[in-house]
Each structure stands twice: as C-alpha cells, then as structure tokens.
Design a protein around this motif. Structure first.
Motif, short mmCIF file in Angstrom:
data_model
loop_
_atom_site.label_atom_id
_atom_site.label_comp_id
_atom_site.label_asym_id
_atom_site.label_seq_id
_atom_site.Cartn_x
_atom_site.Cartn_y
_atom_site.Cartn_z
N TYR A 92 0.72 -1.19 0.19
CA TYR A 92 -0.14 0.00 -0.10
C TYR A 92 0.87 1.28 0.02
CZ TYR A 92 -4.12 -2.72 0.72
OH TYR A 92 -5.24 -3.61 0.57
N TYR A 93 0.58 2.36 -0.90
CA TYR A 93 1.39 3.32 -1.00
C TYR A 93 0.49 4.52 -0.83
CZ TYR A 93 4.59 0.69 -3.70
OH TYR A 93 5.46 -0.46 -4.16
N CYS A 94 0.81 5.69 -0.01
CA CYS A 94 0.44 6.89 0.31
C CYS A 94 0.95 7.82 -0.97
CB CYS A 94 0.86 7.33 1.20
SG CYS A 94 0.24 9.04 1.97
N ALA A 95 0.27 8.62 -1.23
CA ALA A 95 0.49 9.50 -2.50
C ALA A 95 -0.17 11.02 -1.98
CB ALA A 95 -0.02 9.08 -3.76
N ALA A 96 0.42 12.21 -2.57
CA ALA A 96 0.04 13.62 -2.26
C ALA A 96 0.08 14.18 -3.69
CB ALA A 96 0.61 14.24 -1.36
N ALA A 97 -1.05 15.01 -3.92
CA ALA A 97 -1.16 15.74 -5.13
C ALA A 97 -1.25 17.15 -4.67
CB ALA A 97 -2.33 15.32 -5.98
N ARG A 98 -0.65 17.92 -5.49
CA ARG A 98 -0.33 19.60 -5.43
C ARG A 98 -1.93 20.05 -5.96
NH1 ARG A 98 5.39 20.74 -7.61
NH2 ARG A 98 4.51 19.29 -9.25
N GLY A 99 -2.57 19.50 -7.09
CA GLY A 99 -3.54 20.06 -7.59
C GLY A 99 -4.81 19.30 -7.57
N PHE A 100 -5.57 19.65 -8.38
CA PHE A 100 -6.94 18.76 -8.21
C PHE A 100 -7.09 18.05 -9.62
CE2 PHE A 100 -8.40 19.81 -4.10
CZ PHE A 100 -7.93 21.21 -3.83
N GLY A 101 -7.89 16.93 -9.88
CA GLY A 101 -8.09 16.22 -10.75
C GLY A 101 -8.67 15.13 -10.78
N SER A 107 -1.39 9.42 -12.16
CA SER A 107 -0.60 10.43 -12.77
C SER A 107 -0.96 11.69 -12.14
CB SER A 107 -0.88 10.64 -14.33
OG SER A 107 -2.38 10.80 -14.39
N LEU A 108 -2.04 11.98 -11.08
CA LEU A 108 -2.13 13.27 -10.42
C LEU A 108 -1.33 13.48 -9.45
CD1 LEU A 108 -4.53 15.44 -10.18
CD2 LEU A 108 -5.43 13.86 -8.19
N TYR A 109 -0.84 12.48 -8.87
CA TYR A 109 -0.11 12.48 -7.56
C TYR A 109 1.46 12.90 -7.84
CZ TYR A 109 -4.25 10.62 -5.66
OH TYR A 109 -5.65 10.59 -5.20
N ASP A 110 1.88 13.55 -7.13
CA ASP A 110 3.40 14.19 -7.19
C ASP A 110 4.46 13.70 -6.23
OD1 ASP A 110 1.16 17.03 -7.49
OD2 ASP A 110 2.70 16.83 -9.30
N TYR A 111 3.88 13.15 -5.26
CA TYR A 111 4.65 12.68 -4.18
C TYR A 111 4.25 11.15 -3.67
CZ TYR A 111 5.91 17.60 -3.97
OH TYR A 111 6.15 18.78 -4.52
N TRP A 112 4.95 10.30 -3.57
CA TRP A 112 4.81 8.86 -2.95
C TRP A 112 5.62 8.38 -1.88
CZ3 TRP A 112 1.00 5.96 -5.51
CH2 TRP A 112 0.51 6.59 -6.74
N GLY A 113 4.92 7.65 -0.99
CA GLY A 113 5.74 7.15 0.00
C GLY A 113 6.22 5.71 -0.51
#
Length: 122
Positions: A92-101, A107-113
C-alpha cells in the motif's frame, strides 16, 4: 518537496482490521489531495481511496470496508481497513497531489511514500 512515510502494515487474518498511517513532512498539505494506492504481485498499481477536504472517494472493492481520514494538525492521513480479505494483500502506497483532478489516476499525484506491506491470510 513533500516526504511521505507510511506505517501500520503487517499481517492480518481475513475479517480482521489494520490501520495504515501516512505522515507528511516538508510542507503543510491541508490543501492537497491525499490518496492510497496498492499493488499486488504481478498486478498494476490500483487506486484505493482519496481524500480532499471533506470529500472522499473509494474504489468499489473496498467501499464499506475501508475508511480514509486525515488529521491536518498532524500532517497525517489514515486508511482504516476493516473486514479484510485475502485479495486485499498488497503493498500500500500513500500519495499526495498538489492540484486537483482525477483522484483515481496515479498520474495526478506528485509525491509517493515507500509503501507498506499488508498481508491478509485466509
């Protein structure tokens, strides 16, 4: 930059529960989308759940069993997993996106654990 660190994975029996945590550092993330994805052996990474403000979304296979929540004061997002099934076994991976979509698209997500292993035995 945002660093994401997951924790809480492990081994559970079918029908059991686990809670994953993902703590972000490097900047405040109250305005971004946070998501959870998973990847089982031999399969592509798939969307699990996402949260943006008060809005949440889940993939159908976990709806009613998993809950995503966040604590902005702790820069942490959680994935509460109940009624676990063997088919939930994955990294399981956590991800963070700077914008919406499209929250469901990786592909929306900029950062991954780095990922945390969840194994559910039957």
């Amino acid at each position: 930059q945002v660093q994401l660190v997951e924790s809480g994975g492990g081994l559970a029996q079918a029908g059991g529960s686990l809670r994953l945590s993902c703590t972000a550092s490097g900047r405040t993330f109250s305005s971004v989308v946070m998501g959870w994805f998973r990847q089982a052996p031999g399969k592509e990474r798939e969307f699990v759940a996402a949260i943006s403000g008060a809005s949440t979304d889940w993939t159908d296979s976990v709806r009613g069993r998993f809950t995503i929540s966040r604590d902005n004061a702790k820069n942490t997002v959680y994935l509460q997993m109940n009624s676990l099934k063997p088919e939930d076994t994955a990294v399981y991976y956590c991800a963070a996106a700077r914008g919406f979509g499209n929250y469901r698209s990786s592909s929306l997500y900029d950062y991954w654990g780095q990922g945390t292993q969840v194994t559910v035995s039957s």
